[in-house]
Design a protein around this motif. Structure first.
Motif, PDB file in Angstrom:
ATOM      1  N   LYS A  82      14.097  94.891  19.591  1.00 30.64           N
ATOM      2  CA  LYS A  82      15.387  95.878  19.240  1.00 30.64           C
ATOM      3  C   LYS A  82      15.999  95.296  17.837  1.00 30.64           C
ATOM      4  O   LYS A  82      16.450  95.986  17.097  1.00 30.64           O
ATOM      5  N   LYS A 113      17.764 100.608  23.206  1.00 28.23           N
ATOM      6  CA  LYS A 113      18.313 100.014  24.337  1.00 28.23           C
ATOM      7  C   LYS A 113      17.199  99.711  25.336  1.00 28.23           C
ATOM      8  O   LYS A 113      17.232  98.619  26.145  1.00 28.23           O
ATOM      9  N   ASN A 114      16.165 100.365  25.415  1.00 22.95           N
ATOM     10  CA  ASN A 114      15.075 100.317  26.390  1.00 22.95           C
ATOM     11  C   ASN A 114      13.972  99.556  25.777  1.00 22.95           C
ATOM     12  O   ASN A 114      12.904  99.116  26.452  1.00 22.95           O
ATOM     13  N   GLN A 115      14.148  98.978  24.395  1.00 27.97           N
ATOM     14  CA  GLN A 115      13.240  97.957  24.145  1.00 27.97           C
ATOM     15  C   GLN A 115      13.324  96.346  24.512  1.00 27.97           C
ATOM     16  O   GLN A 115      14.403  96.184  24.745  1.00 27.97           O
ATOM     17  N   LYS A 116      12.362  95.483  24.208  1.00 23.86           N
ATOM     18  CA  LYS A 116      12.503  94.246  24.398  1.00 23.86           C
ATOM     19  C   LYS A 116      13.413  93.716  23.472  1.00 23.86           C
ATOM     20  O   LYS A 116      13.485  94.205  22.314  1.00 23.86           O
TER      21      LYS A 116
END
Length: 569
Positions: free
Chosen positions: A523, A516-519
């Motif tokens: 993702k 969820k925290n990736q671009k």
């Protein structure tokens, strides 16, 4: 995707690429974009709608014509480039001065001569984009820097002028810096001059150039001899158009008989190096096999792309990004590939990622031969199915075969081996010369059905034979991997694999939670996730996401909202 955009698939001498144009563009703009894509001046190629280059299938519209006025130029159409052989020498391509338009495009988009994609995409051959703040420093890059992977102002081993150093020492030190794998890994940077000088098979371009040198000064430049031309495909059947008598089978002479086939080891190869970019993908494939104590053999198709290999003259690298496992049945002795209703869907998603099917991979516990007779025939059929044309006009294939084999003394030690079969094997299989062999270690020549079924005589080591070892037909391909996925298109291999593991909306939810925290584009850069989304949501939405992954741009929020709504995330 805008209604005015047209996605074209371009087949050119360096492989397959994807190109996006606007329906309002003219034919001239299309040619300029293809010129930048294929690294060829416009005058060096012609555009056709089919691979046979028939005159009725050539794009002949004037340069000023709008693409919207050409009915055949629809979204998804495939175009084929016919390159003039006398001007398509890969060695001369790099030396030839490019048009001002092409120079400007390359400078603006920072494409290298090794890039094999459209202007707004990236691959491992792309130089890094300049940082505007770095430009302000006005740093002058030395002319001898050609492999730096950092912006202006940075420093690495390639920035050092080593012209006065020992060449072998310089090569060895340079490769230590460029390698991105562990001490037991291997990549194209590990290959030194001694290794290259001792290889069994030279690149196909190098082979052709060496042949042409034999006729230098022997005849005028305008004349042709066997050394000036690429190999020709040997006839394996009866000559049907003999002018000495009535057509066969009413009559036949010695000239009509298929000539003897002398089996030989091929001195060249069409792929020089196979690079596994997504190491976790291969590891997952191996793990699924080993968890069952190697009792069920597995098979998959490798998706990736091709790039130039600077270690060899005219060299070609196969870059493996993903593995797709079709429906199959496996047992201790082998596998059977079943009919796959999702084959077209998988290929469509791969194309959106700028990938194509470049090979197949399978497991085995056998050590009696490198490739069995059955495996050689399968490889030959695959190579024939995925055949393209060389710049010289010679039909050839770059479809590779990867074998994952248990260690002979240590079954837990799994090592990959990469092969192709020779052009001769490909032709023999295409002409139905081989038969089913009960012995893995021998290729069998099938028996004639009747007197009209005439087969060529097979000669091995000066003797006519009915069977021979498959090793004569193998071509070795060097291979390696990188544990760094900086240049990978497919970043992940975490979603359950189709036709092997359970896939459901809850697995999508868990996957999205994990990254969820990736671009957004990073993702979704999992090949198996995209395949499942095409079935869970719809293909059109998935293609938009795949396009964002390939171009490293944000996934539209509407697509993410749709997926989150379906999986409850």
């Amino acid at each position: 995707m805008s209604a005015q955009e047209i996605i074209l698939r371009i087949r050119h001498p360096k492989g397959f690429s994807r190109l996006t144009v606007n329906s309002k563009d003219t034919v001239k703009i299309l040619k300029d974009k293809i010129s930048a894509l294929a690294q060829l001046p416009v005058s060096d190629f012609k555009i056709f709608y089919d691979q046979n280059y028939s005159s009725t299938a050539q794009l002949l519209s004037p340069d000023s014509t709008s693409l919207s006025l050409i009915p055949k130029l629809k979204n998804g159409v495939e175009l084929f480039l016919k390159v003039q052989a006398q001007m398509a020498n890969p060695t001369l391509e790099k030396k030839r001065s490019l048009s001002p338009t092409l120079k400007a495009q390359n400078q603006q988009n920072l494409l290298s001569v090794n890039c094999n994609h459209s202007l707004n995409q990236r691959c491992i051959n792309c130089p890094p984009q300049n940082n505007p703040k770095e430009k302000e420093k006005d740093v002058k890059i030395p002319a001898y820097v050609n492999k730096c992977t950092h912006p202006p102002g940075g420093s690495c081993l390639n920035c050092i002028d080593t012209s006065k150093k020992d060449e072998k020492l310089e090569k060895k030190e340079t490769q230590k810096w460029l390698c991105q794998h562990g001490p037991n890994g291997k990549c194209s940077h590990c290959i030194d001059a001694d290794y290259i000088s001792n290889i069994k098979h030279v690149s196909f371009t190098h082979f052709l150039d060496e042949k042409k040198l034999k006729c230098k000064g022997v005849h005028p430049p305008t004349a042709k001899c066997p050394n000036c031309t690429p190999p020709s495909e040997q006839r394996m059947t009866v000559e049907l158009n003999c002018k000495n008598h009535e057509p066969w089978p009413k009559a036949m002479c010695n000239n009509c008989l298929p000539p003897n086939v002398v089996v030989y080891r091929q001195p060249y190869r069409h792929v020089d190096f196979a690079q596994f970019m997504n190491v976790r993908e291969v590891s997952n494939f191996v793990q699924a096999w080993t968890q069952n104590s190697h009792a069920e053999q597995r098979v998959g198709y490798m998706y990736g792309y091709y790039a130039e290999d600077p270690n060899y003259k005219g060299g070609v690298r196969a870059i493996i990004e993903a593995i797709y496992e079709p429906p199959q049945i496996g047992d201790i002795s082998g596998f059977q590939i079943l009919e796959d209703e999702n084959e077209t869907l998988v290929n469509t998603i791969a194309e959106a990622l700028t990938l194509e099917k470049i090979g197949w991979i399978f497991t085995t516990i056998n050590h009696d031969t490198f490739l069995s007779s059955h495996e050689v025939r399968m490889a030959a059929r695959f190579q024939e199915q995925y055949r393209v044309l060389h710049e010289s006009g010679y039909p050839f294939s770059t479809f590779i075969t990867t074998v994952l084999r248990t260690g002979k003394d240590n079954p837990s030690e799994i090592k990959p081996e990469v092969y192709m079969v020779s052009d001769q094997a490909q032709v023999l299989e295409k002409n139905n010369v081989f038969g089913d062999s009960e012995r893995r270690k021998f290729m069998k020549v099938r028996e004639s059905k009747d007197e009209r079924d005439v087969l060529p005589s097979i000669i091995v080591s000066g003797k006519q034979v009915n069977e021979f070892e498959p090793d004569f037909l193998l071509v070795n391909v060097a291979h390696g991997h990188s544990n760094h996925n900086k240049f990978s298109i497919v970043k992940h291999a975490d979603f359950p694999v189709e036709n092997r593991q359970e896939q459901n909306p809850n697995e999508v939810k868990k996957y999205l939670q994990k990254f969820k925290n990736q671009k957004s584009w990073e993702k979704y850069s999992d090949f198996h996730l995209l395949i499942y989304l095409a079935k869970l949501v719809d293909l059109e939405t998935t293609l938009v996401i795949a396009d964002a992954v390939a171009k490293e741009k944000d996934v539209p929020e509407t697509c993410e909202e749709l997926i989150r709504g379906i999986v409850g995330f």
